[in-house]
Design an enzyme around this catalytic site. Structure first.
Site, PDB file in Angstrom:
ATOM      1  CG  ASP B 311     -17.042  15.354 -23.571  1.00  0.00           C
ATOM      2  OD1 ASP B 311     -17.146  16.460 -23.016  1.00  0.00           O
ATOM      3  OD2 ASP B 311     -15.957  14.835 -23.857  1.00  0.00           O
ATOM      4  CE  LYS B 312     -13.381  16.934 -20.947  1.00  0.00           C
ATOM      5  NZ  LYS B 312     -12.594  16.608 -22.082  1.00  0.00           N
TER       6      LYS B 312
END
Lengths: 77, 633
Positions: B311-312
């Site tokens: 996600d990041k």
């Protein structure tokens, strides 16, 4: 309704649990849908009505089947 | 009486075993047929008693259990006066049962380690202000509790007075103790290593974070996959079918021997126990390693994942800029570095921290006439020298000339994604530093491990700018990298991947990406044992150690194939037994029972291997919980 968690001695086959479940379900004062055996931790969760049924009665039914009860916890829900 | 017999099952097994030994001894060694026969008769009666009682009780609640099959078989053998068979079969059944119980406890040991960490008692303040020890179940919300050094925190609560160091490994997986003072939050199941605190109970019992973790793990082991539900339905009809089949065989052939042999051979033993055993051992291994797997469905899905979405970039990088590359020019670089440190010491710029951390402790000199140049850096007087610290633009402004090598270095550093910090002393370039967010140590190897485990696509969806994302992706060998992503873009992208037929796992922190966690085939919450993460995801990695991810994937793969092996063993055994009954002479009840019990032990032992599962080349030492230093390859 009260919630009970009953801990049993090691269950060695899932069918033992089935037996206990159906025996317990036959008692009056048990919420039938709530009976849930957890095979791998040897526990049974039950919701029951303490006015019509005592936890000792439930324990007795299970012990009569030949499965010793180690302890049971009851909590008012 | 019934209960008494059942409680003495182990002793009965022993006695019946001894009697059988006596029987065979007197038959073969002494040639005493009378003694032999009676030993076996008594052994049969002893042995069948507990089995018959359980069979009777099963029938009472309308369940045709294995006990029923065995009891009928034994009675049948007894009737045709085959006492040898009846004695041996009961003994094997009881003894096998005993071994199963012992070994099953082994497969469950890892789970038990976890549940044993649950607090048992608490010191509760009574009305007169004293503290009294009570069972943890009797603690109510709002109670004031005392926790002493070495004690377990019994509930989730808030510190009222006192302070101490608490080991929160059971919740966060982090074994370094955390200081807790007044107003601090404490969690059930954590251990007060030092100090004394009084806390107010906010959540008790199953409502605590630890209670939820335990409940989740307990339920996970019993949650059934499609295959297991099938086996359940199957075994419900299977035992009655065997019974009917045996009866039909008897009615047609009038051969009791054959009919009762079918009863024993048809026992479903290994089939019903095989899958749950793999499941519990796999989930147990996970729990021991800070990986919560929510049931066998999750294990199956996770094991077939071919795309993992992060996600990041922060999951992959340290999130803390560091000096990645450094060049020094000319002489007196020591002096230049000390000047640089003197200047940066006064700055609160994020890059300054990275610079200071890189230089380490040096003697610093007082700095005068500090001038902060906006969008450039700092110029100051140190020890009578003019020191300029900043980017290339500042150097141009200060008329510092960069020689050919320095120009090349600057280009190279920029290409590698660094932010540049140049240092000039008296108009001469001394130091060039490239600063960037470091990839977490070991992540590259972990991603490699994931690929080796069969993951084809590694994707990062990040809110960062595309340049940064591309660099991380390139360094780590990710297959796809998208920047400027909002949470809704992320879930849309996951949907797109799924439409392309990929099975997607999403790794997030469980805080603000729950749509993606829910949407992905497998949602993995990483780095926090918080309520939200536990509820919305399928897999929880209790601490932020990235190396748990390949372990989790490898574990689910091993567990899934272990289940398949066990099903194969169980079905294979029944088929072989039936086939040998039909096509060979040597098959009888005793051998059938022996093979059955042996196959049950085989699947249990096979499942138990999962407890020891460890990814090859894993950096993480389970025992100490400390990352091992990667050895050079």
């Amino acid at each position: 309704m009260s919630k009970a968690v009953i801990t049993l001695e090691t269950l060695s086959c899932p069918s033992c649990l089935k037996k206990i479940e159906s025996a317990v379900k036959g008692l009056i004062g048990i919420d039938q849908n709530s009976v849930r055996g957890v095979f791998n931790v040897n526990k049974i969760r039950i919701d029951f009505d303490e006015k019509t049924l005592a936890i000792e009665d439930i324990e007795k039914v299970i012990e009569d089947l030949g499965y010793p009860v180690i302890k049971s916890k009851v909590k008012a829900a | 009486m019934q209960q008494y017999i059942l409680s003495k099952k182990n002793q009965i097994t022993l006695i019946s075993g001894i009697l059988i030994a006596v029987g065979f001894f007197s038959h073969f060694a002494l040639g005493n047929a009378f003694l032999a026969e009676w030993s076996l008769i008594i052994a049969s009666i002893f042995g069948v008693a507990p089995i018959a009682i359980q069979a009777y009780q099963a029938l009472k609640v309308k369940v045709v259990s294995i006990d029923v099959l065995v009891t009928i078989a034994v009675i049948g053998a007894f009737l045709i006066q085959n006492f040898e068979e009846s004695a041996v079969v009961t003994f094997l059944f009881l003894f096998g049962h005993y071994l199963e119980q012992r070994t099953l406890n082994q497969t469950r040991s890892a789970i038990k380690e976890l549940t044993d960490m649950a607090p048992e008692s608490a010191l509760v303040q009574t009305e007169d202000g004293e503290f009294e020890e009570v069972d943890v179940d009797d603690v109510d919300e709002g109670d004031v509790l005392l926790v002493k050094t070495g004690g377990k925190v019994p509930v989730d609560g808030t510190v009222l007075t006192g302070e101490g160091y608490i080991n929160e490994a059971s919740i966060t997986g982090e074994s370094v103790p955390v200081t807790k003072t007044e107003g601090g939050e404490v969690f059930a199941g954590t251990i007060l290593e030092n100090g004394t605190i009084q806390i107010r109970a906010d959540k008790v019992g199953e409502d605590t974070t630890f209670g939820k973790i335990i409940e989740l793990v307990e339920e996970a082991q019993d949650s059934k996959s499609e295959a297991e539900r099938f086996i359940d339905r199957f075994s419900k009809w299977y035992t009655p079918t065997v019974l009917v089949l045996a009866f039909i065989v008897w009615a047609i052939t009038q051969n009791i021997e054959l009919a009762i042999t079918i009863l024993v051979l048809g026992c479903p033993g290994a089939l019903v126990i095989g899958v749950p055993v793999s499941n519990v051992a796999g989930i147990g291994n996970g729990a021991r390693n800070g990986i919560l797997l929510k049931g066998s469905e999750v294990i199956n899905d996770f094991s077939s994942v071919d795309t993992i979405v992060f996600d990041k970039t922060g999951t992959l990088t340290v999130g803390n800029p560091e000096v990645a590359e450094k060049e020094v020019y000319g002489d007196n670089s020591e002096e230049a570095l000390s000047y640089l440190a003197s200047v940066e010491q006064e700055s609160d710029h994020p890059l300054a921290k990275a610079v200071l951390a890189n230089i380490g402790p040096v003697d610093t000199t007082p700095v005068d006439e500090t001038d902060v140049v906006k969008g450039g850096g700092i110029v100051a007087q140190v020890n009578g020298h003019r020191v300029a610290v900043g980017n290339v633009a500042l150097m141009e402004k200060e008329q510092v000339t960069l020689n050919k090598k320095a120009q090349k270095d600057v280009q190279r550093f920029e290409k590698n994604g660094n932010s540049l910090v140049l240092t000039a002393v008296d108009g001469e370039l001394k130091v060039l530093m490239g600063i960037r967010d470091q990839v977490r140590p070991g992540v590259k190897q972990d991603l490699q491990n994931l690929k080796e485990l069969g993951v084809k696509n590694l994707v990062v969806l990040s809110g960062d700018n595309q340049g940064t994302v591309d660099l991380v992706a390139k360094e780590l060998g990710l297959t796809e990298a998208h920047g400027h992503m909002l949470p809704e873009d992320k879930s849309a992208h996951i949907e797109k991947l799924q439409k392309e037929g990929q099975i997607v796992a999403f790794v997030g922190d469980g805080v603000n990406d729950s749509p993606s966690l829910a949407l992905a085939d497998i949602g993995i919450a990483m780095g926090s044992g918080t309520d939200v993460a536990i509820e919305t995801s399928d897999v929880v990695l209790m601490n932020s150690d990235f190396s748990r991810l390949p372990h989790a994937l490898g574990l689910t793969k091993s567990t899934a194939s272990n289940m398949k092996q066990n099903i194969l063993i169980a079905v294979g055994v029944v088929l072989v037994l039936l086939a040998s009954l039909l096509f060979s002479e040597w098959m009888n009840m005793s051998i059938g029972m022996l093979v059955h019990e042996a196959s049950i032990l085989v699947v249990i032992f096979n499942g138990m291997r999962l407890l020891k599962y460890r990814l090859r080349g894993d950096r993480y030492n389970v025992k100490t919980g400390v990352e091992e230093i990667e050895t050079a390859k």
